[in-house]
Scaffold this active site. Sequence first.
Site, short mmCIF file in Angstrom:
data_model
loop_
_atom_site.label_atom_id
_atom_site.label_comp_id
_atom_site.label_asym_id
_atom_site.label_seq_id
_atom_site.Cartn_x
_atom_site.Cartn_y
_atom_site.Cartn_z
N CYS A 12 0.86 -1.18 0.00
CA CYS A 12 0.00 0.00 0.00
C CYS A 12 0.90 1.24 0.00
CB CYS A 12 -0.91 0.01 1.23
SG CYS A 12 -0.03 0.20 2.80
N HIS A 42 5.49 -5.81 8.49
CA HIS A 42 5.34 -7.18 8.96
C HIS A 42 5.55 -8.17 7.81
CE1 HIS A 42 2.99 -6.00 12.83
NE2 HIS A 42 4.29 -6.11 13.03
N HIS A 75 3.68 1.67 10.99
CA HIS A 75 2.67 1.55 12.04
C HIS A 75 2.69 2.71 13.02
CE1 HIS A 75 3.57 -2.83 11.08
NE2 HIS A 75 2.31 -2.66 10.72
N CYS A 97 2.78 5.86 8.38
CA CYS A 97 1.82 5.99 7.29
C CYS A 97 0.95 7.24 7.52
CB CYS A 97 0.92 4.75 7.24
SG CYS A 97 -0.46 4.90 6.09
N HIS A 125 -1.01 -4.92 18.93
CA HIS A 125 -0.44 -4.44 17.68
C HIS A 125 0.26 -3.09 17.90
CE1 HIS A 125 -0.11 -3.17 13.49
NE2 HIS A 125 -0.41 -4.40 13.13
N GLU A 127 0.59 -0.51 16.00
CA GLU A 127 -0.20 0.65 15.59
C GLU A 127 -1.19 1.05 16.67
OE1 GLU A 127 -3.91 1.83 12.79
OE2 GLU A 127 -2.49 0.46 11.86
N THR A 165 -6.36 1.21 11.59
CA THR A 165 -6.59 1.57 10.18
C THR A 165 -6.84 0.38 9.27
OG1 THR A 165 -4.21 1.58 9.72
CG2 THR A 165 -5.21 3.67 10.38
N CYS A 194 -8.45 2.87 6.78
CA CYS A 194 -7.87 3.31 5.52
C CYS A 194 -8.74 2.87 4.34
CB CYS A 194 -6.47 2.73 5.40
SG CYS A 194 -5.65 3.07 3.84
N ASN A 224 -3.23 -7.00 8.70
CA ASN A 224 -4.11 -6.79 7.55
C ASN A 224 -4.15 -8.01 6.64
OD1 ASN A 224 -2.60 -6.15 4.75
ND2 ASN A 224 -1.31 -5.44 6.41
#
Length: 282
Positions: A12, A42, A75, A97, A125, A127, A165, A194, A224
């Site tokens: 992405c 990751h 993240h 990001c 996580h 993030e 996200t 996102c 993700n």
Amino acid sequence: MEVILAETAGFCMGVDMALTKLDHLVGEPDGHPIYILGPIIHNPQVLKRYAEKGVVMVHDPAEVPAGAHVVIRAHGITRQVEESLRARNVLIKDATCPRVKKAQLLIERNTADGGELLLYGEADHPEVAGLVSYAQGGHFVFGSSEELAGHALTPGKRYVLAAQTTQDRVQFESIAKDLAGRGDIEVAVLETICDATKLRQTEARDLAQNVDFMVVVGGYNSGNTRRLAQVVSEQGTPCKHVETVDELPLDELARYKRIGVTAGASTPRLLIDEVLAGLESL
């Protein structure tokens, strides 16, 4: 056999930007060592490549020496860690990001009056750790509507609902609708998922409904990517999550007529192409 690749498979924008910044530092060394706090993305294959180029990965910010470069991964990190790094004159290259940074600032602004953050995401996580560090009035992280139901909400209190996200937008919207229907609390809903995640998941759902089998390519520790495998499985389509082509049960897959392939946001194109070649060899 027909093999169909999802248009949104692979890196992405946020991941691509983070790796570009790291590549720039590696390609133009200035004598300062280069560190990353945890995996920049990751994907173990990508991390191995950077380690071979001298990039040092640490998990404790205190291990980054003053004067060294540290690349903040896609993240993001907690605001407290960022402040401690700056205080020690570490050279920060922020590759967070933009979608994650926007979510951080939205949470900070909307909880400034003390509202409690309800965050839909994975508690462990990185993030998520960064997001909740911007909450001004306390926070609760939950991974399902059932988990949220077990958290006592105080009548008359103000809450702020947000999401990691890369979470499933369909599930998030269902949770937001349930909270809005309560009537005894005030809930501000933040749009932090996102658009690229939504598009990737929607395409994976649609593709799964039109093939006999799905392959999802990406790191096992990529949230993700795991969610892509989850949304595919929810369609009732057989699915295999792999990191590399070597993990594909090619003999078993030879009996399928149409196989769909998608990949997580941190999956390099090389790994995707190797999976496609393996399938097309059948």
